[in-house]
Design a protein around this motif. Structure first.
Motif, short mmCIF file in Angstrom:
data_model
loop_
_atom_site.label_atom_id
_atom_site.label_comp_id
_atom_site.label_asym_id
_atom_site.label_seq_id
_atom_site.Cartn_x
_atom_site.Cartn_y
_atom_site.Cartn_z
N TRP A 4 0.84 -1.20 0.00
CA TRP A 4 0.00 0.00 0.00
C TRP A 4 0.88 1.25 0.00
CZ3 TRP A 4 -3.06 -2.26 4.65
CH2 TRP A 4 -4.09 -3.10 4.18
N THR A 5 1.96 1.19 0.79
CA THR A 5 2.85 2.34 0.89
C THR A 5 3.69 2.50 -0.37
OG1 THR A 5 2.99 2.00 3.30
CG2 THR A 5 4.65 3.43 2.29
N LEU A 6 4.30 1.42 -0.83
CA LEU A 6 5.19 1.51 -1.98
C LEU A 6 4.44 1.94 -3.24
CD1 LEU A 6 8.24 0.90 -2.64
CD2 LEU A 6 7.43 -1.26 -3.60
N PHE A 7 3.25 1.38 -3.46
CA PHE A 7 2.49 1.71 -4.67
C PHE A 7 1.73 3.03 -4.56
CE2 PHE A 7 3.32 -2.75 -5.50
CZ PHE A 7 3.45 -2.80 -6.88
N GLY A 8 1.63 3.58 -3.34
CA GLY A 8 1.05 4.91 -3.19
C GLY A 8 -0.40 4.96 -2.78
N ASP A 9 -0.98 3.88 -2.27
CA ASP A 9 -2.35 3.93 -1.75
C ASP A 9 -2.41 4.69 -0.43
OD1 ASP A 9 -3.94 2.40 -3.70
OD2 ASP A 9 -2.63 0.74 -3.15
N ILE A 10 -1.31 4.68 0.32
CA ILE A 10 -1.21 5.46 1.55
C ILE A 10 0.17 6.12 1.59
CG2 ILE A 10 -2.83 4.02 2.86
CD1 ILE A 10 -0.43 2.69 4.20
N GLY A 11 0.29 7.14 2.43
CA GLY A 11 1.56 7.82 2.58
C GLY A 11 2.32 7.34 3.79
N ALA A 12 3.43 8.00 4.07
CA ALA A 12 4.29 7.65 5.20
C ALA A 12 3.76 8.32 6.47
CB ALA A 12 5.73 8.07 4.92
N ASP A 13 2.60 7.87 6.92
CA ASP A 13 1.92 8.49 8.05
C ASP A 13 1.28 7.39 8.90
OD1 ASP A 13 0.56 11.08 9.26
OD2 ASP A 13 -1.03 9.59 8.98
N ALA A 14 1.52 7.44 10.21
CA ALA A 14 1.05 6.37 11.09
C ALA A 14 -0.47 6.29 11.14
CB ALA A 14 1.62 6.55 12.49
N GLU A 15 -1.13 7.42 11.33
CA GLU A 15 -2.58 7.39 11.46
C GLU A 15 -3.24 6.91 10.17
OE1 GLU A 15 -4.33 7.57 14.22
OE2 GLU A 15 -2.34 7.69 15.13
N GLU A 16 -2.70 7.33 9.03
CA GLU A 16 -3.23 6.87 7.75
C GLU A 16 -3.01 5.36 7.60
OE1 GLU A 16 -3.02 7.99 2.97
OE2 GLU A 16 -1.51 8.79 4.35
N ALA A 17 -1.83 4.90 8.00
CA ALA A 17 -1.53 3.47 7.91
C ALA A 17 -2.45 2.65 8.80
CB ALA A 17 -0.08 3.21 8.29
N PHE A 18 -2.65 3.09 10.04
CA PHE A 18 -3.51 2.35 10.96
C PHE A 18 -4.96 2.36 10.47
CE2 PHE A 18 -0.38 3.58 14.54
CZ PHE A 18 0.39 2.46 14.28
N ALA A 19 -5.43 3.51 10.00
CA ALA A 19 -6.81 3.60 9.53
C ALA A 19 -7.05 2.70 8.32
CB ALA A 19 -7.16 5.04 9.19
N HIS A 20 -6.10 2.71 7.38
CA HIS A 20 -6.24 1.88 6.19
C HIS A 20 -6.18 0.40 6.55
CE1 HIS A 20 -6.21 1.79 1.74
NE2 HIS A 20 -5.55 0.65 1.89
N THR A 21 -5.27 0.04 7.46
CA THR A 21 -5.14 -1.35 7.90
C THR A 21 -6.41 -1.82 8.59
OG1 THR A 21 -2.73 -1.14 8.16
CG2 THR A 21 -3.82 -2.93 9.36
#
Length: 392
Positions: free
Chosen positions: A330-347
């Protein structure tokens, strides 16, 4: 599903120790799967893990996402990661696997290895990166690599984001199952085997969600407290291998035998350490209502029907622990950025949707969550093959 596309055994010329690589399937010419190191690792084990990676990738297929799942693969080395020979052996293994890693196998940390260690050994083995095979699939390689590098630099409460997202996904799987059954968080008790990267993060997220962690096991044994353990204190007292310094225990904490976590008075059991931890014999000791497979293949196939007959629901590894792998992409392809809250929410959003679909399919088919997950995979693989072609 057919047998693996590639299966090989490597023998180290200096120590005689063996390493393995299994590529179960390629999608767009690339497969994804981590590298584990543990004493007793076998080709059969790695084969099963590679098949599991094919399933994890397929389960996260979203035609609208920038991340398009890869095929499944896995690597393994038969060595104790604490052995003084472990790191040089890892470098030699990666050097031997260099043609595969450069062309079609993307890998990273798994049981016994950290990503930092894999990265250091990969550089010493002459590799650009342990995931360089995926680079040709990226729209903007430089931007994608920067985004992933920035994401790995993010810390939350002193712990790297890459160490937390997997546990966030495991916790969300457990919480979704509880919600599905109408069970409140308060009063729900949890026991975990393993307090390393995955187990530690899972314990933290479940504790912060209001559940009570009553037992955790590490290599020294089980630490238990029926009133609840201080999860944050235990996490702060871990060494690099997830072993807790016993001097950090509180007066009410008890030290029990290493397998006492199995029979802990808990509603949710989280095996988050080794494969094959629960078998046909010791499953009789489990009183928990749910087993949430944070580790890969912790419940042996012969134990699962016995557990189901006793009303114990197993949430399978191919769903439960798939968040870490998905976060990378998700991060490498650009669905999410380098952000913890965005990562947790998407997960959380992705895992909740996946677990709900799995449980709904299990209910509709009158089967287990694992069989339902496999059915979802069977539905998706032909769709992916039609879109991207077959590399088998």
């Amino acid at each position: 599903m057919a047998g693996p596309l590639l299966s090989l055994t490597w023998t180290d010329h200096l120590t005689g120790r063996q390493g393995f690589l299994v590529v179960d399937r390629l999608v767009r010419g690339v497969a994804s799967g981590g590298l584990r190191m543990r004493p007793g690792c076998t080709l059969d084990e790695v084969t099963g893990l590679a098949r599991g990676m094919t399933m994890k990738e397929a389960l996260h297929y979203d035609p609208a996402a920038r991340y398009v799942p890869l095929g499944g693969a896995k690597g393994g080395i038969d060595c104790d990661p604490r052995d003084p020979e472990a790191y040089p052996l890892l470098v030699r293994y990666l050097r031997a696997m260099r043609p595969y890693i450069e062309n079609f196998w993307t890998t990273g940390e798994d049981l016994g290895l950290t990503q930092d260690l894999v990265d250091r050994a990969a550089a010493e083995a002459g590799l650009v990166s342990s995931i360089q095979a995926v680079y040709p699939l990226l729209d903007d390689e430089a931007e994608a690599r920067r985004r992933l590098r920035d994401a790995f630099a993010v810390e939350v409460d002193g712990i790297g984001l890459d160490e937390l997202v997997g546990g966030c996904g495991v916790a969300e799987a457990a919480l979704t199952a509880l919600a599905h059954a109408g069970v409140p968080h308060a009063g729900t008790r949890v026991a975990l085997q393993g307090l390393g990267t995955m187990g530690g993060a899972t314990a933290r997220f479940l504790s912060r969600a209001g559940l009570t962690v009553v037992a955790v096991a590490d290599i020294k044994g089980t630490i238990a407290n029926p009133a609840g353990l201080d999860v944050e204190a235990l996490l702060a007292a871990r060494d690099a291998h997830g072993t807790v310094d016993r001097s950090a225990l509180r007066p009410g904490d008890r030290e029990l035998p290493d397998d006492a976590w199995l029979s802990a008075d808990a509603d949710v059991l989280v095996p988050a350490a080794v494969s094959y931890a629960i078998d046909a014999g010791n499953q009789e000791r489990i009183t928990a209502r749910w087993i949430v497979e944070a580790a890969n293949m912790p419940v042996r196939p012969e134990a699962e029907p016995l557990l189901a007959a006793r009303g114990v629901t197993v949430l399978p590894d191919v769903v439960v622990n798939s968040g870490t792998n998905a976060w990378w992409w998700w991060t490498l392809f650009g669905d999410i950025g380098a952000d913890a809250e965005e990562a947790f929410a998407h997960t959380r959003r992705s895992m909740r949707s996946l677990v709900e679909r799995m449980l709904a399919r299990a209910r509709a088919d009158g089967t287990t969550p694992r069989a339902a997950a496999h059915a979802l995979v069977a539905d998706r693989l032909p769709v992916m093959t039609e879109r991207f072609g077959c590399y088998r």
